[in-house]
Write an enzyme that holds these catalytic residues in place. Sequence first.
Site, PDB file in Angstrom:
ATOM      1  NE  ARG A  30      25.584  -2.461  73.517  1.00 38.64           N
ATOM      2  CZ  ARG A  30      26.776  -2.019  73.090  1.00 38.64           C
ATOM      3  NH1 ARG A  30      26.830  -1.193  72.048  1.00 38.64           N
ATOM      4  NH2 ARG A  30      27.889  -2.385  73.698  1.00 38.64           N
ATOM      5  CG  ASP A  31      18.845   4.138  69.096  1.00 35.71           C
ATOM      6  OD1 ASP A  31      18.833   5.376  69.155  1.00 35.71           O
ATOM      7  OD2 ASP A  31      17.895   3.465  68.612  1.00 35.71           O
ATOM      8  CG  ASN A  88      19.002  13.829  65.213  1.00 33.59           C
ATOM      9  OD1 ASN A  88      19.838  14.235  64.401  1.00 33.59           O
ATOM     10  ND2 ASN A  88      18.659  12.552  65.306  1.00 33.59           N
ATOM     11  CB  VAL A  97      13.440  11.057  72.597  1.00 38.42           C
ATOM     12  CG1 VAL A  97      13.427  11.025  74.122  1.00 38.42           C
ATOM     13  CG2 VAL A  97      12.856   9.764  72.025  1.00 38.42           C
ATOM     14  CG  HIS A 101      18.898  11.682  72.498  1.00 36.55           C
ATOM     15  ND1 HIS A 101      17.730  12.385  72.696  1.00 36.55           N
ATOM     16  CD2 HIS A 101      18.851  11.250  71.224  1.00 36.55           C
ATOM     17  CE1 HIS A 101      17.023  12.380  71.585  1.00 36.55           C
ATOM     18  NE2 HIS A 101      17.684  11.707  70.664  1.00 36.55           N
ATOM     19  CG  HIS A 103      21.698   9.836  67.892  1.00 38.92           C
ATOM     20  ND1 HIS A 103      20.868   8.744  67.801  1.00 38.92           N
ATOM     21  CD2 HIS A 103      20.896  10.915  68.017  1.00 38.92           C
ATOM     22  CE1 HIS A 103      19.598   9.147  67.857  1.00 38.92           C
ATOM     23  NE2 HIS A 103      19.586  10.453  67.993  1.00 38.92           N
TER      24      HIS A 103
END
Length: 119
Positions: A30-31, A88, A97, A101, A103
């Site tokens: 989880r973010d 992103n 970061v 990753h 999202h």
Amino acid sequence: MGSDCLFCRIVAGEIPATVVRETDTTLAFRDIDPKAPVHILVIPKEHYADIATLAQGDPALAADVLATSAAVAEDEGLLGDGFRLMFNTGAYGGQEVFHVHAHLLGGAPLGPMLARDLA
Ligand code: AMP
Ligand code: ZN
């Protein structure tokens, strides 16, 4: 990479995260600052800086990230109403970061693809 990379440190168990799914090659957690009711990050365990580097360097691992993302979307009950999967990338993409990753966002209507119309 390793100790300099936040997400490598999560993979190594050095920084805690709320893990929702783990495979041999990927991790989903989880973010820490969720932007939607469901906001999960899906990463390859191996360090690649961004999606372009990953897709060109190891397409099978990129596919693993997508497969894990789909499995988590199903686990989270997102398949019916839909979701957004977003990478992103670089400065214009707003990447902060530099361990690739996805999202995974969902649980509510997410609005327009971009906050502003840039065209
Ligand atoms: P990006 O701007 O695409 O690089 O996104 C980085 C994301 O990582 C942001 O949504 C942050 O909220 C998230 N993040 C930063 N640190 C952590 C952490 N320790 N655990 C979980 N998510 C994090
Ligand atoms: Zn890393």
